[in-house]
Motif scaffolding. Structure first.
Motif, short mmCIF file in Angstrom:
data_model
loop_
_atom_site.label_atom_id
_atom_site.label_comp_id
_atom_site.label_asym_id
_atom_site.label_seq_id
_atom_site.Cartn_x
_atom_site.Cartn_y
_atom_site.Cartn_z
N LYS A 28 0.75 -1.61 -0.08
CA LYS A 28 -0.10 -0.19 -0.49
C LYS A 28 1.27 1.18 -0.46
CE LYS A 28 -4.06 2.21 1.62
NZ LYS A 28 -4.43 2.56 3.04
N LEU A 29 0.63 2.08 -0.96
CA LEU A 29 1.39 3.92 -0.98
C LEU A 29 0.99 4.58 0.92
CD1 LEU A 29 -0.30 4.47 -4.77
CD2 LEU A 29 2.53 3.81 -4.34
N ASP A 30 2.24 5.35 1.19
CA ASP A 30 1.89 5.68 1.64
C ASP A 30 1.16 7.21 1.77
OD1 ASP A 30 2.84 3.70 3.79
OD2 ASP A 30 4.43 4.88 3.35
N GLN A 31 0.93 7.27 0.57
CA GLN A 31 -0.07 8.61 0.21
C GLN A 31 -1.04 8.31 -1.47
OE1 GLN A 31 0.61 11.82 1.27
NE2 GLN A 31 1.83 11.07 2.27
N VAL A 32 -1.35 8.43 -0.95
CA VAL A 32 -3.32 7.50 -2.02
C VAL A 32 -3.37 9.13 -2.28
CG1 VAL A 32 -3.16 5.47 -0.28
CG2 VAL A 32 -4.75 7.18 0.33
N ASP A 33 -3.54 10.38 -1.77
CA ASP A 33 -4.03 11.29 -2.60
C ASP A 33 -4.14 11.60 -3.77
OD1 ASP A 33 -2.42 11.83 -2.08
OD2 ASP A 33 -1.96 13.56 -0.67
N ALA A 34 -3.09 11.70 -4.01
CA ALA A 34 -3.09 11.88 -6.13
C ALA A 34 -3.20 10.60 -7.02
CB ALA A 34 -1.44 11.58 -6.62
N ILE A 35 -3.66 9.38 -5.95
CA ILE A 35 -3.98 8.75 -7.12
C ILE A 35 -5.66 7.76 -6.76
CG2 ILE A 35 -3.70 6.35 -5.85
CD1 ILE A 35 -1.89 5.00 -8.04
N SER A 36 -6.31 8.46 -5.74
CA SER A 36 -7.62 8.25 -5.77
C SER A 36 -8.17 9.32 -6.39
CB SER A 36 -7.44 8.53 -3.93
OG SER A 36 -7.70 9.72 -3.49
N MET A 37 -7.21 10.50 -6.33
CA MET A 37 -8.49 11.21 -8.04
C MET A 37 -8.12 10.71 -9.35
SD MET A 37 -8.34 13.78 -6.15
CE MET A 37 -8.61 14.02 -3.97
N LYS A 38 -7.83 9.79 -9.93
CA LYS A 38 -7.69 9.17 -10.98
C LYS A 38 -8.76 8.27 -10.81
CE LYS A 38 -4.05 11.13 -12.74
NZ LYS A 38 -4.33 11.94 -14.31
N GLN A 39 -9.09 8.40 -12.41
CA GLN A 39 -10.05 7.17 -12.92
C GLN A 39 -9.50 5.55 -13.25
OE1 GLN A 39 -12.47 7.01 -15.85
NE2 GLN A 39 -14.40 6.04 -14.97
N TYR A 40 -9.56 4.56 -11.68
CA TYR A 40 -8.83 3.14 -12.62
C TYR A 40 -9.62 2.57 -13.66
CZ TYR A 40 -6.75 -1.16 -11.36
OH TYR A 40 -6.12 -2.32 -11.37
N PRO A 41 -8.18 2.01 -14.84
CA PRO A 41 -8.16 2.24 -15.96
C PRO A 41 -8.94 0.32 -15.89
CG PRO A 41 -5.85 2.36 -15.84
CD PRO A 41 -6.85 2.96 -13.99
N PHE A 42 -8.39 -0.23 -15.34
CA PHE A 42 -7.83 -1.55 -15.67
C PHE A 42 -9.39 -2.50 -14.83
CE2 PHE A 42 -3.61 -1.33 -14.50
CZ PHE A 42 -3.07 -1.23 -16.16
N SER A 43 -9.74 -3.82 -15.82
CA SER A 43 -10.56 -4.70 -15.18
C SER A 43 -9.85 -5.81 -14.41
CB SER A 43 -12.27 -5.05 -15.93
OG SER A 43 -12.71 -5.73 -15.70
N PHE A 44 -10.75 -6.51 -13.60
CA PHE A 44 -10.39 -8.17 -13.64
C PHE A 44 -11.44 -8.51 -13.80
CE2 PHE A 44 -6.99 -5.35 -10.96
CZ PHE A 44 -6.07 -6.14 -10.95
#
Lengths: 185, 362
Positions: free
Chosen positions: B211-227
């Motif tokens: 887990k990243l210690d900083q999640v603010d930037a990534i949480s603003m982005k739309q997750y592109p992949f699908s499982f």
């Protein structure tokens, strides 16, 4: 610990008086707004933090003006400034790529604020260069006297001059040197 | 009295009424005096503004560091592992905390032995100390701007790839890359340099969840992949992006086999040319589904790569004990937002979620 809610006016007053607690709350409140905008328009978290801090400095500069009046929500004002600064920077770097300007937030005209800021920023830059060239102890002596209003006795003691007349002479020399550097083109 | 002293006293308001009037009259009548005064005033104002600017900048940057800043000091995985995540660790084939990461001898339920494979399959971690010189030679010619940015930090011992499994800060990478790590940092086009903590491992599958210690930037982005749990077939076009060097590199090919080396059913065989550093990268199909994670390549045959099937990731997530962590380990099973896009556009959207992993060892 109770959670305090601040109004826009609380924030403005906090900025005017450098109230640390309020500044902290202000900073936290709108960071994500600017972060979201920047990272979704070719930026990263580092550039977002830089733009956000510059945005708050623009706000800070403006609230110090006696004529300052907030004519919209603080959030809108901050967003507009941030957007303006970030677009300027993207243009400066010549890379408007992947630009996704969907403007889910309202914007207001902040052209004057931004141009004032850039002018002021270049003055401050010039002063910064002059002071760096000047070096120590001149830099601190001048700041102590003109900003922090220390008197010559205090300065003499702080810098280890034998008497306040010597300190005064030193301050005079420093000021003349700064003047030469600052006003030379 | 020197002119500057006169100006100072006038500005500070410490002149007698008579002297003050005299200064004001001279300002009106003597041009040179007025110019000198104006210069003095501008200079003093400039000094004050400069100081004010320096101070407020410092205040904001301190607040930022304290509220959102990344932890600059290197965090020991071993320590934080024991202290914070000790009880979160899931190890599918029983056993093990980090001490076990140094060995590859556990036999899994699937019936394959990693120890045997080791001689034949090359791990694709990028051993920076070995590759350093050739890497720098390549990079130096290509992108000096980016490397300059990265040169601020001490070079990592091992580098490779990892990718986010959602936008809550969780990502996976190859366990062989991070074993015996003291600390792990990630960087990419979105994140300057963010530390990460180990959340779960699976020795058999060679997967580590962080887990990243900083999640603010990534949480603003739309997750592109699908499982999306769909059936992959031999011949499906697949691709990967990763960090075999400091810049992101794209590679494409096809699914060559639904099993890996020695009929290992936990892996796919792929015909993507993979290099050291690709390990831990996502294996993606045309529709934007993550179907695997790049694991290694056959030492004695070029163009034969292996990827661990992403279906097995669920097995590791299921074994996580800590409920709060488990609740955050959600995989997107809706259609990928990459579907139907041009490949270059797909890559742009993927890039923020694929990381260059930097591993530091004591």
């Amino acid at each position: 610990m109770s959670k305090v809610t601040y109004t826009d006016l609380n924030f403005i007053n906090g900025l005017k008086h450098n109230d640390d607690v309020v500044l902290r709350a202000l900073y936290k409140k709108y960071y994500n707004l600017v972060l979201k905008y920047v990272v979704n328009n070719s930026g990263n978290s580092e550039s977002a933090a830089d733009i956000y801090q510059e945005t708050l400095i623009v706000l800070y500069e403006n609230v110090q003006k006696p004529s300052f009046e907030l004519n919209c929500q603080l959030q809108t004002y901050i967003y507009s400034i941030a957007k303006n600064l970030w677009l300027k920077q993207l243009r400066k770097n010549g890379n408007i790529i992947r630009f996704k300007d969907d403007d889910e937030n309202e914007v207001v005209d902040v052209t004057d604020e931004i141009s004032d800021h850039y002018k002021k920023d270049s003055d401050i830059q010039k002063m910064n260069e002059s002071l760096e060239e000047l070096g120590e102890p001149c830099k601190t002596i001048l700041k102590d006297f003109y900003v922090y209003k220390l008197n010559m006795e205090q300065i003499s003691e702080k810098f280890g001059y034998t008497n306040s007349d010597n300190a005064k002479t030193q301050k005079y020399k420093c000021l003349q040197r700064l003047k030469r550097r600052f006003f030379e083109d | 009295m020197r002119a500057t002293d006169l100006f100072d006293n006038y500005l500070f308001g410490t002149l007698t009424e008579q002297d003050k009037l005299e200064v004001e009259s001279r300002l009106k009548n003597e041009v040179e005096f007025a110019i000198a005064f104006e210069k003095h005033r501008v200079l003093i104002e400039g000094l004050n503004q400069h100081e004010q600017h320096v101070n407020i900048k410092q205040i904001f940057s301190t607040i930022h560091q304290q509220s959102f800043g990344k932890d600059a000091k290197i965090i020991s995985i071993k320590e934080s592992f024991a202290k914070k995540h000790g009880k979160l660790v899931a190890v599918a084939a029983s056993v093990a905390v980090i001490a076990v990461l140094s060995t590859f001898t556990i036999l899994s339920a699937g019936g394959y032995l990693l120890k045997q494979q080791r001689n034949d399959i090359t791990d694709l971690k990028r051993d920076v100390t070995e590759l350093k010189y050739s890497q720098e030679a390549i990079i130096g010619g290509i992108s000096s701007a980016k490397t300059n940015r990265l040169k601020k930090y001490a070079p990592a011992n091992i580098e490779g790839t990892g990718f986010a499994i959602n936008n809550k800060g969780y990502f996976i990478t190859s366990l062989h890359m991070v074993k015996n790590a003291d600390s792990v940092f990630v960087t990419n086009s979105l994140l300057e340099r963010v530390s990460a903590k180990l959340v779960a491992v699976d020795n058999c599958l060679d997967i580590a969840i962080f887990k990243l210690d900083q999640v603010d930037a990534i949480s603003m982005k739309q997750y592109p992949f699908s499982f999306n749990n769909h059936q992959s077939e031999i011949g499906d076009k697949v691709f990967t992006i990763g960090y075999p060097r400091k810049d992101i590199v794209y590679g494409e090919g096809a699914l060559s086999s639904l099993s890996g080396y020695n009929n290992d059913t936990t892996m796919f065989q792929i015909s993507i040319p993979v290099n050291p550093g690709n390990s831990g990268g996502p294996l993606i199909d045309e529709k934007g589904n993550v179907i695997g994670m790049i694991r290694g390549k056959l030492s004695n045959a070029e163009g034969t790569g292996f990827a661990i099937k992403s279906d097995l990731l669920k097995q590791i997530i299921d074994s996580v004990k800590d409920e709060t962590v488990k609740a955050e380990l959600v995989l997107n099973t809706k259609k990928s937002t990459l579907k139907g896009l041009k490949r270059s556009e797909q890559i742009k959207r993927m890039e923020p979620f694929v990381f260059n992993i930097m591993v530091y060892k004591k």
